[in-house]
Scaffold this motif. Structure first.
Motif, PDB file in Angstrom:
ATOM      1  N   PRO A 140      34.045  36.617  53.428  1.00  0.00           N
ATOM      2  CA  PRO A 140      34.959  37.562  52.772  1.00  0.00           C
ATOM      3  C   PRO A 140      35.028  37.386  51.261  1.00  0.00           C
ATOM      4  O   PRO A 140      35.428  38.320  50.556  1.00  0.00           O
ATOM      5  CB  PRO A 140      36.310  37.245  53.424  1.00  0.00           C
ATOM      6  CG  PRO A 140      36.174  35.854  53.943  1.00  0.00           C
ATOM      7  CD  PRO A 140      34.750  35.701  54.343  1.00  0.00           C
ATOM      8  N   GLU A 141      34.623  36.223  50.755  1.00  0.00           N
ATOM      9  CA  GLU A 141      34.701  35.980  49.311  1.00  0.00           C
ATOM     10  C   GLU A 141      33.505  36.552  48.557  1.00  0.00           C
ATOM     11  O   GLU A 141      33.514  36.624  47.324  1.00  0.00           O
ATOM     12  CB  GLU A 141      34.764  34.476  49.021  1.00  0.00           C
ATOM     13  CG  GLU A 141      35.859  33.734  49.776  1.00  0.00           C
ATOM     14  CD  GLU A 141      35.354  33.143  51.087  1.00  0.00           C
ATOM     15  OE1 GLU A 141      35.978  32.188  51.574  1.00  0.00           O
ATOM     16  OE2 GLU A 141      34.325  33.645  51.613  1.00  0.00           O
ATOM     17  N   ILE A 184      27.157  37.242  44.464  1.00  0.00           N
ATOM     18  CA  ILE A 184      28.148  37.922  43.626  1.00  0.00           C
ATOM     19  C   ILE A 184      29.485  37.823  44.343  1.00  0.00           C
ATOM     20  O   ILE A 184      29.638  38.329  45.463  1.00  0.00           O
ATOM     21  CB  ILE A 184      27.772  39.398  43.380  1.00  0.00           C
ATOM     22  CG1 ILE A 184      26.457  39.491  42.610  1.00  0.00           C
ATOM     23  CG2 ILE A 184      28.892  40.108  42.615  1.00  0.00           C
ATOM     24  CD1 ILE A 184      26.005  40.919  42.334  1.00  0.00           C
ATOM     25  N   LEU A 185      30.441  37.147  43.712  1.00  0.00           N
ATOM     26  CA  LEU A 185      31.754  36.976  44.333  1.00  0.00           C
ATOM     27  C   LEU A 185      32.598  38.230  44.154  1.00  0.00           C
ATOM     28  O   LEU A 185      32.444  38.979  43.183  1.00  0.00           O
ATOM     29  CB  LEU A 185      32.478  35.780  43.715  1.00  0.00           C
ATOM     30  CG  LEU A 185      31.816  34.411  43.833  1.00  0.00           C
ATOM     31  CD1 LEU A 185      32.766  33.327  43.338  1.00  0.00           C
ATOM     32  CD2 LEU A 185      31.397  34.123  45.260  1.00  0.00           C
ATOM     33  N   ARG A 186      33.499  38.439  45.086  1.00  0.00           N
ATOM     34  CA  ARG A 186      34.448  39.538  44.948  1.00  0.00           C
ATOM     35  C   ARG A 186      35.452  39.184  43.848  1.00  0.00           C
ATOM     36  O   ARG A 186      35.757  38.005  43.614  1.00  0.00           O
ATOM     37  CB  ARG A 186      35.171  39.780  46.268  1.00  0.00           C
ATOM     38  CG  ARG A 186      34.243  40.215  47.397  1.00  0.00           C
ATOM     39  CD  ARG A 186      35.002  40.653  48.626  1.00  0.00           C
ATOM     40  NE  ARG A 186      34.095  40.979  49.718  1.00  0.00           N
ATOM     41  CZ  ARG A 186      33.467  42.142  49.853  1.00  0.00           C
ATOM     42  NH1 ARG A 186      33.673  43.105  48.957  1.00  0.00           N
ATOM     43  NH2 ARG A 186      32.646  42.356  50.872  1.00  0.00           N
ATOM     44  N   PRO A 187      35.974  40.201  43.153  1.00  0.00           N
ATOM     45  CA  PRO A 187      36.902  39.935  42.038  1.00  0.00           C
ATOM     46  C   PRO A 187      38.099  39.086  42.442  1.00  0.00           C
ATOM     47  O   PRO A 187      38.525  38.195  41.689  1.00  0.00           O
ATOM     48  CB  PRO A 187      37.331  41.339  41.601  1.00  0.00           C
ATOM     49  CG  PRO A 187      36.201  42.228  42.013  1.00  0.00           C
ATOM     50  CD  PRO A 187      35.666  41.626  43.280  1.00  0.00           C
ATOM     51  N   GLU A 188      38.636  39.321  43.632  1.00  0.00           N
ATOM     52  CA  GLU A 188      39.808  38.559  44.061  1.00  0.00           C
ATOM     53  C   GLU A 188      39.467  37.077  44.261  1.00  0.00           C
ATOM     54  O   GLU A 188      40.322  36.200  44.059  1.00  0.00           O
ATOM     55  CB  GLU A 188      40.407  39.146  45.342  1.00  0.00           C
ATOM     56  CG  GLU A 188      39.442  39.301  46.508  1.00  0.00           C
ATOM     57  CD  GLU A 188      38.752  40.646  46.541  1.00  0.00           C
ATOM     58  OE1 GLU A 188      38.382  41.080  47.653  1.00  0.00           O
ATOM     59  OE2 GLU A 188      38.581  41.254  45.461  1.00  0.00           O
ATOM     60  N   GLU A 190      37.163  35.427  42.482  1.00  0.00           N
ATOM     61  CA  GLU A 190      37.058  34.852  41.142  1.00  0.00           C
ATOM     62  C   GLU A 190      38.427  34.632  40.527  1.00  0.00           C
ATOM     63  O   GLU A 190      38.670  33.602  39.884  1.00  0.00           O
ATOM     64  CB  GLU A 190      36.219  35.770  40.251  1.00  0.00           C
ATOM     65  CG  GLU A 190      34.747  35.839  40.648  1.00  0.00           C
ATOM     66  CD  GLU A 190      33.938  36.678  39.694  1.00  0.00           C
ATOM     67  OE1 GLU A 190      34.531  37.565  39.033  1.00  0.00           O
ATOM     68  OE2 GLU A 190      32.718  36.460  39.592  1.00  0.00           O
ATOM     69  N   VAL A 191      39.325  35.591  40.738  1.00  0.00           N
ATOM     70  CA  VAL A 191      40.696  35.440  40.221  1.00  0.00           C
ATOM     71  C   VAL A 191      41.371  34.240  40.862  1.00  0.00           C
ATOM     72  O   VAL A 191      42.156  33.520  40.232  1.00  0.00           O
ATOM     73  CB  VAL A 191      41.512  36.730  40.466  1.00  0.00           C
ATOM     74  CG1 VAL A 191      42.985  36.498  40.136  1.00  0.00           C
ATOM     75  CG2 VAL A 191      40.960  37.878  39.635  1.00  0.00           C
TER      76      VAL A 191
END
Length: 321
Positions: free
Chosen positions: A246-247, A294-298, A300-301
């Motif tokens: 999911p990440e 490529i990680l999802r924005p959430e 990385e946040v």
């Protein structure tokens, strides 16, 4: 008269490592990964802040293996012809002659590769994958072996062009060169104070103890390392796990699976093993996959990194017994 015995993979790595350690202090992990990539016919993306030995490592590899070395400083005004070459008009003969660029070498250092625009970065794509370039309509083979070491600075992004995913996928490993330990830095200072200039492999005492025939002998031994069906399944399951995590927005490619398997064979040969183990695969997972995700924005946040996500992925996939 008896013929000389072919070098074993274990001896190859030991001799290469001993020579590189004369110039490069405190980067054992990077040295090991570069040796694996060289034998497995891959390429390496070196990432580290200035002054951690990226250029010195490339020069030392070429010196220890007695290979031809070229360095290209990537800049925003660099053109593809500056790398692959171009045709030049000869006034005396009134004909055009091909002038080969610095890419026609054994060890190519693409220094600060992210400082050149995409069209220049893409000039390396054909060379890295096909071991040849198209110049003035002619397909020209590159010298063998051909090994690309590209560097980039992870903290300075002004005036840089991030590498496209397609080009990052051409690199077998993304290797991070961190600061050495305090003990290693003390050793660096001691060597400099004693007059050993570590910026130059020759002055640091690196000797050409191996050659192209030794590389081929090592590769022949690596080709005999057995990869069990369960290990192949393990590699595929690891890659599939990155695609469903999911990440992660973009997981590892099929090329990533192939390169991970080939690298694990080389690492097993260095360890003197006749077969690949799950530990060989797992130890190379991060450097082989980290630059392909490529990680999802959430994610990385939330402070996650490709390495932390890969650690969780490895924990979820059960290795074969």
């Amino acid at each position: 008269m008896t013929e000389p015995t072919a070098v074993t993979a274990t001896d190859f790595y030991a001799r290469l490592r001993d020579q590189l350690n004369k110039a490069v202090v405190g980067q054992e992990h990077a040295i090991r990964l570069c040796a694996v990539a060289l034998v497995a016919q891959g390429h390496v993306l070196l990432e580290g802040v200035p002054g951690t030995g990226k250029t010195l490592l490339a020069k030392s590899i070429a010196r220890a293996l007695d290979l031809q070395y070229s360095r290209v400083q990537f800049t925003p005004d660099l053109m593809p012809a500056d790398i692959v070459g171009t045709s030049v008009y000869d006034l005396a003969n009134r004909t055009f002659a091909l002038r080969r660029g610095p890419i026609f070498t054994n060890v190519l250092l693409a220094d600060e590769i992210n400082r050149a625009p995409a069209k220049v970065q893409s000039a390396l794509l054909e060379a890295m994958e096909e071991r040849g370039v198209t110049l003035e309509g002619q397909q020209l083979a590159l010298p063998a072996p051909f090994f690309v070491l590209a560097t980039q600075n992870p903290v300075e992004y002004e005036g840089t062009y991030p590498l496209p995913e397609a080009q990052q996928d051409r690199f077998m490993f993304k290797v991070r060169l961190d600061y050495p330990t305090s003990a290693d830095e003390m050793e660096v200072l001691r060597r400099w104070e004693s007059g050993i200039e570590l910026r130059d492999p020759v002055k640091a005492g690196v000797e050409p103890v191996l050659g192209g025939t030794d590389i081929e002998a090592c590769r022949a031994q690596v080709a005999k390392v057995v990869v069990d069906e369960k290990i192949r399944r393990y590699v595929v399951e690891l890659a599939e796990a990155t695609r469903t995590a999911p990440e992660i927005a973009l997981g590892a490619s099929t090329r990533a699976e192939v390169l991970l398997m080939l690298a694990a064979r080389a690492l097993a040969a260095f360890d003197g093993s006749e077969f690949v183990t799950p530990d060989h695969v797992k130890s190379l997972l991060a450097p082989a996959f980290r630059h392909r995700l490529i990680l999802r924005p959430e994610a990385e946040v939330g402070g996650q990194t490709p390495d932390s996500v890969l650690e969780a992925v490895a924990a979820r996939v059960v290795p074969p017994r």
